[in-house]
Motif scaffolding. Structure first.
Motif, PDB file in Angstrom:
ATOM      1  N   ASP A 135       7.466  -3.996  -3.169  1.00 44.66           N
ATOM      2  CA  ASP A 135       7.640  -5.284  -3.838  1.00 44.66           C
ATOM      3  C   ASP A 135       9.090  -5.339  -4.314  1.00 44.66           C
ATOM      4  O   ASP A 135       9.498  -4.540  -5.165  1.00 44.66           O
ATOM      5  CB  ASP A 135       6.677  -5.377  -5.017  1.00 44.66           C
ATOM      6  N   GLN A 136       9.881  -6.252  -3.775  1.00 41.05           N
ATOM      7  CA  GLN A 136      11.314  -6.281  -4.080  1.00 41.05           C
ATOM      8  C   GLN A 136      11.604  -6.618  -5.536  1.00 41.05           C
ATOM      9  O   GLN A 136      12.596  -6.149  -6.086  1.00 41.05           O
ATOM     10  CB  GLN A 136      12.042  -7.270  -3.168  1.00 41.05           C
ATOM     11  N   SER A 137      10.767  -7.412  -6.179  1.00 41.17           N
ATOM     12  CA  SER A 137      11.069  -7.791  -7.566  1.00 41.17           C
ATOM     13  C   SER A 137      10.876  -6.630  -8.531  1.00 41.17           C
ATOM     14  O   SER A 137      11.681  -6.424  -9.431  1.00 41.17           O
ATOM     15  CB  SER A 137      10.230  -9.003  -7.991  1.00 41.17           C
ATOM     16  N   SER A 138       9.825  -5.840  -8.353  1.00 35.66           N
ATOM     17  CA  SER A 138       9.560  -4.722  -9.270  1.00 35.66           C
ATOM     18  C   SER A 138      10.039  -3.382  -8.713  1.00 35.66           C
ATOM     19  O   SER A 138      10.048  -2.391  -9.434  1.00 35.66           O
ATOM     20  CB  SER A 138       8.062  -4.625  -9.546  1.00 35.66           C
ATOM     21  N   LYS A 139      10.400  -3.340  -7.432  1.00 38.34           N
ATOM     22  CA  LYS A 139      10.795  -2.113  -6.715  1.00 38.34           C
ATOM     23  C   LYS A 139       9.639  -1.123  -6.589  1.00 38.34           C
ATOM     24  O   LYS A 139       9.832   0.040  -6.260  1.00 38.34           O
ATOM     25  CB  LYS A 139      12.006  -1.414  -7.371  1.00 38.34           C
ATOM     26  N   ALA A 140       8.416  -1.584  -6.837  1.00 36.85           N
ATOM     27  CA  ALA A 140       7.240  -0.721  -6.746  1.00 36.85           C
ATOM     28  C   ALA A 140       6.794  -0.591  -5.293  1.00 36.85           C
ATOM     29  O   ALA A 140       6.722  -1.580  -4.564  1.00 36.85           O
ATOM     30  CB  ALA A 140       6.101  -1.287  -7.589  1.00 36.85           C
ATOM     31  N   GLU A 141       6.510   0.632  -4.882  1.00 37.87           N
ATOM     32  CA  GLU A 141       5.956   0.860  -3.552  1.00 37.87           C
ATOM     33  C   GLU A 141       4.466   0.532  -3.605  1.00 37.87           C
ATOM     34  O   GLU A 141       3.721   1.114  -4.386  1.00 37.87           O
ATOM     35  CB  GLU A 141       6.186   2.311  -3.133  1.00 37.87           C
ATOM     36  N   LEU A 142       4.029  -0.417  -2.766  1.00 35.78           N
ATOM     37  CA  LEU A 142       2.649  -0.880  -2.798  1.00 35.78           C
ATOM     38  C   LEU A 142       1.745  -0.098  -1.855  1.00 35.78           C
ATOM     39  O   LEU A 142       0.589   0.150  -2.160  1.00 35.78           O
ATOM     40  CB  LEU A 142       2.588  -2.374  -2.436  1.00 35.78           C
ATOM     41  N   ALA A 143       2.271   0.256  -0.693  1.00 34.75           N
ATOM     42  CA  ALA A 143       1.464   0.972   0.298  1.00 34.75           C
ATOM     43  C   ALA A 143       2.378   1.771   1.210  1.00 34.75           C
ATOM     44  O   ALA A 143       3.531   1.413   1.423  1.00 34.75           O
ATOM     45  CB  ALA A 143       0.631  -0.014   1.119  1.00 34.75           C
ATOM     46  N   ARG A 144       1.823   2.846   1.748  1.00 37.45           N
ATOM     47  CA  ARG A 144       2.571   3.715   2.671  1.00 37.45           C
ATOM     48  C   ARG A 144       1.612   4.225   3.738  1.00 37.45           C
ATOM     49  O   ARG A 144       0.469   4.561   3.454  1.00 37.45           O
ATOM     50  CB  ARG A 144       3.179   4.890   1.915  1.00 37.45           C
ATOM     51  N   TYR A 145       2.132   4.284   4.966  1.00 38.26           N
ATOM     52  CA  TYR A 145       1.372   4.845   6.077  1.00 38.26           C
ATOM     53  C   TYR A 145       2.256   5.857   6.792  1.00 38.26           C
ATOM     54  O   TYR A 145       3.334   5.526   7.249  1.00 38.26           O
ATOM     55  CB  TYR A 145       0.932   3.743   7.045  1.00 38.26           C
ATOM     56  N   LYS A 146       1.790   7.100   6.870  1.00 36.19           N
ATOM     57  CA  LYS A 146       2.524   8.164   7.566  1.00 36.19           C
ATOM     58  C   LYS A 146       1.879   8.371   8.925  1.00 36.19           C
ATOM     59  O   LYS A 146       0.693   8.666   9.024  1.00 36.19           O
ATOM     60  CB  LYS A 146       2.486   9.458   6.748  1.00 36.19           C
ATOM     61  N   LEU A 147       2.681   8.194   9.957  1.00 34.74           N
ATOM     62  CA  LEU A 147       2.208   8.359  11.323  1.00 34.74           C
ATOM     63  C   LEU A 147       2.130   9.852  11.639  1.00 34.74           C
ATOM     64  O   LEU A 147       3.112  10.570  11.499  1.00 34.74           O
ATOM     65  CB  LEU A 147       3.184   7.674  12.280  1.00 34.74           C
ATOM     66  N   THR A 148       0.965  10.316  12.041  1.00 32.57           N
ATOM     67  CA  THR A 148       0.786  11.746  12.298  1.00 32.57           C
ATOM     68  C   THR A 148       0.711  12.078  13.785  1.00 32.57           C
ATOM     69  O   THR A 148       0.902  13.215  14.175  1.00 32.57           O
ATOM     70  CB  THR A 148      -0.484  12.275  11.611  1.00 32.57           C
ATOM     71  N   GLU A 149       0.426  11.074  14.628  1.00 31.53           N
ATOM     72  CA  GLU A 149       0.275  11.326  16.055  1.00 31.53           C
ATOM     73  C   GLU A 149       1.629  11.346  16.762  1.00 31.53           C
ATOM     74  O   GLU A 149       2.527  10.600  16.424  1.00 31.53           O
ATOM     75  CB  GLU A 149      -0.586  10.241  16.721  1.00 31.53           C
ATOM     76  N   GLN A 150       1.732  12.212  17.740  1.00 35.55           N
ATOM     77  CA  GLN A 150       2.885  12.207  18.637  1.00 35.55           C
ATOM     78  C   GLN A 150       2.359  11.925  20.035  1.00 35.55           C
ATOM     79  O   GLN A 150       1.158  11.790  20.231  1.00 35.55           O
ATOM     80  CB  GLN A 150       3.619  13.557  18.575  1.00 35.55           C
ATOM     81  N   GLY A 151       3.260  11.789  21.009  1.00 37.48           N
ATOM     82  CA  GLY A 151       2.806  11.520  22.366  1.00 37.48           C
ATOM     83  C   GLY A 151       3.956  11.074  23.245  1.00 37.48           C
ATOM     84  O   GLY A 151       5.095  10.948  22.792  1.00 37.48           O
ATOM     85  N   SER A 152       3.642  10.812  24.500  1.00 37.73           N
ATOM     86  CA  SER A 152       4.666  10.450  25.472  1.00 37.73           C
ATOM     87  C   SER A 152       4.965   8.949  25.485  1.00 37.73           C
ATOM     88  O   SER A 152       5.717   8.481  26.331  1.00 37.73           O
ATOM     89  CB  SER A 152       4.242  10.912  26.862  1.00 37.73           C
ATOM     90  N   HIS A 153       4.401   8.197  24.562  1.00 34.52           N
ATOM     91  CA  HIS A 153       4.651   6.756  24.480  1.00 34.52           C
ATOM     92  C   HIS A 153       6.031   6.474  23.884  1.00 34.52           C
ATOM     93  O   HIS A 153       6.618   7.313  23.219  1.00 34.52           O
ATOM     94  CB  HIS A 153       3.554   6.068  23.669  1.00 34.52           C
TER      95      HIS A 153
END
Length: 195
Positions: A135-153
């Motif tokens: 949220d740019q006004s409060s600088k609070a991080e609202l959600a996070r997603y960490k990608l764990t998969e790797q691959g040839s894509h």
């Protein structure tokens, strides 16, 4: 802050009282090379040039606009890409896309956030990839997603934002795609994002 797993959705409107200006940060690191030669040459890492993008879609999945390193601002002015990072080096966000929800045209139902490798490097060469919403006004991080998969894509539909009865839902997708540009990924984007 909510930490999401693949295919999980959270209502951003429930995370903050005034949801207007969002920042979508995408980050990654080059995978550290292992073995004697990996440590001797180049410090054990190669640069990884991934490109963050955002596709604005209507209710049926029709593309209304595409924002990426070749077009940094949406036609409506509500989505602005902060520029291309060619290496993935350093901590924090490597590429940032700002969204002004109040300026989004009413027909925009979905915003799909993608990461792709224009040079053709695969996600087997990528480590610590993530997407986060601030949220740019409060600088609070609202959600996070960490990608764990790797691959040839060479591409990932990493997350999306969707209208939901006056509020906004953020979904972590982590859907692999073979596209080297955001336009190459269009059918995968629609399949992953449009409900």
């Amino acid at each position: 802050m909510v930490s999401l797993t693949k295919n999980q959705t959270v209502s951003l409107s429930k995370q903050t009282s005034s949801l207007n200006h969002l920042q979508f940060g995408l980050g990654w690191d080059p995978l550290k090379k292992k073995g004697l030669f990996g440590g001797l040459f180049g410090g054990g890492k190669d640069s990884i040039d991934l490109d963050a993008g955002c596709v604005l879609l209507d209710k049926s999945g029709k593309t209304l606009d595409t924002i990426w390193f070749r077009k940094l601002k949406s036609n409506c002015g509500s989505v602005i890409h902060q520029g291309d990072n060619l290496t993935g080096e350093g901590d924090g966000d490597d590429e940032v896309i700002n969204v002004d929800l109040g300026r989004l045209p009413a027909q925009v139902e979905y915003l799909a956030f993608t990461v792709n490798s224009f040079r053709g490097q695969t996600f087997n060469e990528v480590d610590n990839a993530f997407c986060r919403v601030v949220d740019q006004s409060s600088k609070a991080e609202l959600a996070r997603y960490k990608l764990t998969e790797q691959g040839s894509h060479t591409g990932i539909i990493i997350a999306s934002l969707a209208r939901n009865n006056g509020s906004w839902d953020f979904t972590a997708h982590g859907k692999a795609s073979t596209g080297r540009t955001i336009d190459d990924m269009n059918s995968d984007i629609v399949a992953a994002v449009v409900r």
